[in-house]
Design a protein around this motif. Structure first.
Motif, PDB file in Angstrom:
ATOM      1  N   GLN A  12      -6.381  21.947 -16.456  1.00  0.00           N
ATOM      2  CA  GLN A  12      -7.129  23.187 -16.238  1.00  0.00           C
ATOM      3  C   GLN A  12      -8.394  22.904 -15.430  1.00  0.00           C
ATOM      4  N   ALA A  13      -8.853  23.915 -14.750  1.00  0.00           N
ATOM      5  CA  ALA A  13     -10.096  23.785 -13.991  1.00  0.00           C
ATOM      6  C   ALA A  13     -11.221  23.321 -14.921  1.00  0.00           C
ATOM      7  N   SER A  82     -14.521  17.475 -13.282  1.00  0.00           N
ATOM      8  CA  SER A  82     -14.846  18.841 -12.842  1.00  0.00           C
ATOM      9  C   SER A  82     -13.838  19.340 -11.813  1.00  0.00           C
ATOM     10  N   LYS A  84     -11.144  21.326  -9.648  1.00  0.00           N
ATOM     11  CA  LYS A  84     -11.076  22.707  -9.179  1.00  0.00           C
ATOM     12  C   LYS A  84      -9.665  23.000  -8.697  1.00  0.00           C
ATOM     13  N   PRO A  85      -9.258  24.255  -8.682  1.00  0.00           N
ATOM     14  CA  PRO A  85      -7.920  24.581  -8.164  1.00  0.00           C
ATOM     15  C   PRO A  85      -7.699  24.054  -6.743  1.00  0.00           C
ATOM     16  N   ASP A  87      -8.487  21.326  -5.608  1.00  0.00           N
ATOM     17  CA  ASP A  87      -8.161  19.901  -5.638  1.00  0.00           C
ATOM     18  C   ASP A  87      -6.657  19.661  -5.784  1.00  0.00           C
ATOM     19  N   THR A  88      -5.900  20.730  -5.990  1.00  0.00           N
ATOM     20  CA  THR A  88      -4.452  20.610  -6.140  1.00  0.00           C
ATOM     21  C   THR A  88      -3.831  20.043  -4.874  1.00  0.00           C
ATOM     22  N   VAL A 117      -4.214  21.716 -10.509  1.00  0.00           N
ATOM     23  CA  VAL A 117      -5.341  22.233 -11.281  1.00  0.00           C
ATOM     24  C   VAL A 117      -5.177  23.743 -11.410  1.00  0.00           C
ATOM     25  N   SER A 118      -5.035  24.210 -12.617  1.00  0.00           N
ATOM     26  CA  SER A 118      -4.846  25.644 -12.849  1.00  0.00           C
ATOM     27  C   SER A 118      -6.199  26.315 -13.086  1.00  0.00           C
ATOM     28  N   SER A 119      -6.261  27.570 -12.669  1.00  0.00           N
ATOM     29  CA  SER A 119      -7.533  28.321 -12.807  1.00  0.00           C
ATOM     30  C   SER A 119      -7.612  29.030 -14.143  1.00  0.00           C
TER      31      SER A 119
END
Length: 119
Positions: A12-13, A82, A84-85, A87-88, A117-119
């Protein structure tokens, strides 16, 4: 020379992951190790590199990611905090003779590990 990257996954984010890249077949401590990533439809981009005496980071990950290496284990790590989406991507490790941010100037590549990375 063989590089094997692992440690990716779904997070997760705001979460963290640590990627590892194990190298074999060359004098590990003498070479620059880099991490790159490639998102769908985008070019492969520089993330971080370590040449023993120093490290360098892309602006987008600076202060969130940390690259380190254990020469005794022939392994380089990428600690990602930390997240972030954006970064996927598929993350690749690479080995080269000198520090550069240009992917084509690295000699050897690992197979890639997916980070989502999910939001």
């Amino acid at each position: 020379v063989q590089l094997q990257a692992f440690g990716g996954g779904l997070v997760q984010a705001g979460g963290s992951l640590r990627l590892s890249c194990a190298a074999s077949g060359r004098t590990f401590r003498s070479y620059t190790m880099g991490w790159f990533r490639q998102a769908p439809g985008k070019e492969r981009e520089f993330v971080a590199a370590n040449w023993g005496a120093g490290s360098s980071y892309a602006d987008s990950v600076k202060d969130r990611f940390a690259i380190s290496r254990d020469n005794a284990k022939n392994t380089v790590y990428l600690q990602m905090n930390s997240l972030k989406p954006e970064d996927t991507a598929v993350y690749y490790c690479a080995s080269g003779s000198y520090y550069t941010r240009v992917p084509s100037q690295y000699d050897y590549w690992g197979q890639g590990t997916q980070v989502t990375v999910s939001s």
